[in-house]
Design a protein around this motif. Sequence first.
Motif, PDB file in Angstrom:
ATOM      1  N   PHE A   1      55.780  34.465  66.221  1.00 60.84           N
ATOM      2  CA  PHE A   1      55.699  33.249  67.038  1.00 60.84           C
ATOM      3  C   PHE A   1      53.896  33.594  66.894  1.00 60.84           C
ATOM      4  O   PHE A   1      53.268  33.251  66.364  1.00 60.84           O
ATOM      5  N   CYS A   2      53.898  34.648  67.278  1.00 58.41           N
ATOM      6  CA  CYS A   2      53.067  35.427  67.748  1.00 58.41           C
ATOM      7  C   CYS A   2      51.785  35.674  66.469  1.00 58.41           C
ATOM      8  O   CYS A   2      50.859  35.481  66.213  1.00 58.41           O
ATOM      9  N   MET A   3      52.478  36.296  65.289  1.00 56.45           N
ATOM     10  CA  MET A   3      51.979  36.464  64.271  1.00 56.45           C
ATOM     11  C   MET A   3      51.167  35.240  63.372  1.00 56.45           C
ATOM     12  O   MET A   3      49.971  35.581  63.088  1.00 56.45           O
ATOM     13  N   ALA A   4      52.117  34.440  63.304  1.00 53.70           N
ATOM     14  CA  ALA A   4      51.642  32.743  63.542  1.00 53.70           C
ATOM     15  C   ALA A   4      50.581  32.471  63.596  1.00 53.70           C
ATOM     16  O   ALA A   4      49.592  31.983  63.362  1.00 53.70           O
ATOM     17  N   ALA A   5      50.555  32.471  65.259  1.00 53.12           N
ATOM     18  CA  ALA A   5      49.311  31.796  66.009  1.00 53.12           C
ATOM     19  C   ALA A   5      48.138  32.764  65.654  1.00 53.12           C
ATOM     20  O   ALA A   5      47.085  32.439  66.178  1.00 53.12           O
ATOM     21  N   GLU A   6      48.529  33.747  65.715  1.00 50.92           N
ATOM     22  CA  GLU A   6      47.393  35.575  65.898  1.00 50.92           C
ATOM     23  C   GLU A   6      46.284  35.218  64.692  1.00 50.92           C
ATOM     24  O   GLU A   6      45.501  35.429  64.304  1.00 50.92           O
ATOM     25  N   ARG A   7      47.325  35.215  63.131  1.00 53.11           N
ATOM     26  CA  ARG A   7      46.567  34.670  62.024  1.00 53.11           C
ATOM     27  C   ARG A   7      46.237  33.436  62.011  1.00 53.11           C
ATOM     28  O   ARG A   7      45.098  33.063  61.880  1.00 53.11           O
ATOM     29  N   ILE A   8      46.401  32.120  62.992  1.00 55.65           N
ATOM     30  CA  ILE A   8      45.017  30.737  62.954  1.00 55.65           C
ATOM     31  C   ILE A   8      44.242  31.474  63.192  1.00 55.65           C
ATOM     32  O   ILE A   8      43.335  31.276  63.139  1.00 55.65           O
ATOM     33  N   SER A   9      44.389  32.251  64.541  1.00 59.47           N
ATOM     34  CA  SER A   9      42.957  32.514  65.855  1.00 59.47           C
ATOM     35  C   SER A   9      42.412  33.709  65.165  1.00 59.47           C
ATOM     36  O   SER A   9      41.474  33.573  66.102  1.00 59.47           O
ATOM     37  N   ARG A  10      42.487  34.326  63.755  1.00 56.44           N
ATOM     38  CA  ARG A  10      42.139  35.516  63.568  1.00 56.44           C
ATOM     39  C   ARG A  10      42.215  36.692  64.206  1.00 56.44           C
ATOM     40  O   ARG A  10      40.622  37.403  64.622  1.00 56.44           O
ATOM     41  N   THR A  11      43.305  36.834  65.709  1.00 54.29           N
ATOM     42  CA  THR A  11      43.124  37.330  66.525  1.00 54.29           C
ATOM     43  C   THR A  11      43.278  38.960  65.484  1.00 54.29           C
ATOM     44  O   THR A  11      44.320  38.697  64.991  1.00 54.29           O
ATOM     45  N   VAL A  12      42.396  39.865  66.154  1.00 51.33           N
ATOM     46  CA  VAL A  12      42.917  40.788  65.797  1.00 51.33           C
ATOM     47  C   VAL A  12      43.659  42.151  67.081  1.00 51.33           C
ATOM     48  O   VAL A  12      43.320  42.402  68.022  1.00 51.33           O
ATOM     49  N   VAL A  13      44.598  42.341  66.599  1.00 47.23           N
ATOM     50  CA  VAL A  13      45.581  43.067  67.397  1.00 47.23           C
ATOM     51  C   VAL A  13      45.570  44.598  67.360  1.00 47.23           C
ATOM     52  O   VAL A  13      45.255  45.546  66.219  1.00 47.23           O
ATOM     53  N   PRO A  14      45.556  45.098  68.534  1.00 49.83           N
ATOM     54  CA  PRO A  14      44.877  46.352  68.302  1.00 49.83           C
ATOM     55  C   PRO A  14      46.991  47.344  67.889  1.00 49.83           C
ATOM     56  O   PRO A  14      47.226  47.248  67.434  1.00 49.83           O
ATOM     57  N   ASP A  15      45.994  48.680  67.488  1.00 44.15           N
ATOM     58  CA  ASP A  15      46.448  49.453  66.869  1.00 44.15           C
ATOM     59  C   ASP A  15      47.910  50.195  67.843  1.00 44.15           C
ATOM     60  O   ASP A  15      48.626  50.224  67.293  1.00 44.15           O
ATOM     61  N   ARG A  16      47.878  50.153  68.848  1.00 47.76           N
ATOM     62  CA  ARG A  16      48.538  50.422  69.865  1.00 47.76           C
ATOM     63  C   ARG A  16      49.572  49.822  70.113  1.00 47.76           C
ATOM     64  O   ARG A  16      50.929  49.651  70.565  1.00 47.76           O
TER      65      ARG A  16
END
Length: 526
Positions: A244-259
């Motif tokens: 779910f988060c991956m889909a939402a993050e792709r829509i919002s163009r969120t960069v998830v930190p490496d850690r």
Amino acid sequence: MTDSTDAGFAAVREMVGCITDPGRIVSGCSGEYYLTEEGYEFETLVQYLSAGKCVLSGLFCVEGFVASSRFSLFYVFERKTSVLVIIRNVKDRAISIAREFPSACWFERECRDGFGVEFDGSFDDRRLFLHETYPEGFHPLKKSVRNVPIQPKLAVESSEEYPFRKVSGDGVYQVPVGPVHAGIIEPGHFRFSVIGETIFNLELRMFYKHRGIEKLAEGRSPQDCMRIAEAVSGDESVANATAFCMAAERISRTVVPDRAWYLRTILLELERICSHLGDQAGMLIDIAFPLGANQFSVLREDMFRMNAHLTGSRFLRGMVCCGGLSHDISKQQLQDLGIFAKVFRKRYRVGLKIVLSTTSVIDRFASTGVIKKNLLQPLNITGPAARASGGKGDVRTDHPYGIYDRFVPQPKPLNDGDVLSRFTVKASEIFDSMDLIEQLLASMPEGPVAGEFVVRDGHALSLVESARGENLCWVLVRNGVIDRYKMRTASFCNWLAIEHAVQGNIVPDFPVINKSLNLSYAGTDL
């Protein structure tokens, strides 16, 4: 418009070579490609995809996706590393593709129950998740259905009862099992057709506790849907929350930190290990070998306690959130996990040696519950069940997400397709997961564990590899809230494999065959 020089576009263009206008193929924000189909081409397109050995991994309905059509059907096709989503806009009828792609059968029945869309030419138009007591004309996923009380039927006429397949012949008798079972497992009905003890037909019926997961998500913010995603199936909470988060993050163009991705990956692999340990213990219990089962049950309990030590939850809940993680895991806790991993590996080897050196175990596991390789593509069987039958697919390698492109798992398929192969594949994956966890611990970066998440409108598809196989998630955000949340777990497709796996086996072997597939009831009936 999609860049025609893009490698992904070229691969998808090859999938649909019968389409003369490549400009109609548009890239999504998740690495998938969309094609809006014109009605007259649909049957030709389906036949072309079928001949091209594509897999139908998803089919779901969206109401009001475009203003010109009442419903839109999204067909998700895969071939190797390519993903194509065909959008077919319809009013209230469509053409069935279940004869070309048998995995479409449950998908189409699900769309029919949820939205009232009929599929012409379908070979099975029985209800799926709306059982007999639901009133006619009730389709709960329609936008118009919201907090509307329903009046279930208090009695069902014999003519309205679910029409199971009729099997007859000399010496044939029926063995109905469930839907209520001994113990605390969830409800599912298994109807065996048997001669003596040998099974020659099994029909299963699920969906006794439909929870309305997809409907619950409507109108909520993406952040508020996290607990809903975790509740899809309790023992794959991290996988479904991550999808779910991956889909939402792709829509919002969120960069998830490496850690955050390092820690997410550790949690995903810990969840995989816990699931496989439970499967192995259950398989051994079902053949009355408690000495071996206890080895894995104790290790699983110790792993749950380590999960709680790391995150505060035995099932790793509350950690994954939009943008990364809800909180960090300390250096000391990660050191504790590293120490635990070394001890775990030694203890697991001991338990595995006890099991695989016991001839009675091998006798019960070998040649039992065979799933043939030629079933993998038409039924979209994935995960360890597929890899034990010669399948090589794994979302982590075929569609890498997070940091799996840097830490690439190496699937080790077997070919016999029996219970022993599934047990052995899961053992191999436990070792691989431990290897991966130790690599991640050794190279863990510093830094934040959450990026800034800003809600934006749009839609995106995500695929993750849960312990059971490929999970698919599609999210549509409109006006800052969830308009459509579609989740399809590996179990939804893998359940149909068991009807084939039991044929020719005896009734007492059913429990161990069932446990070797570890199919989720909750993850199927959303």
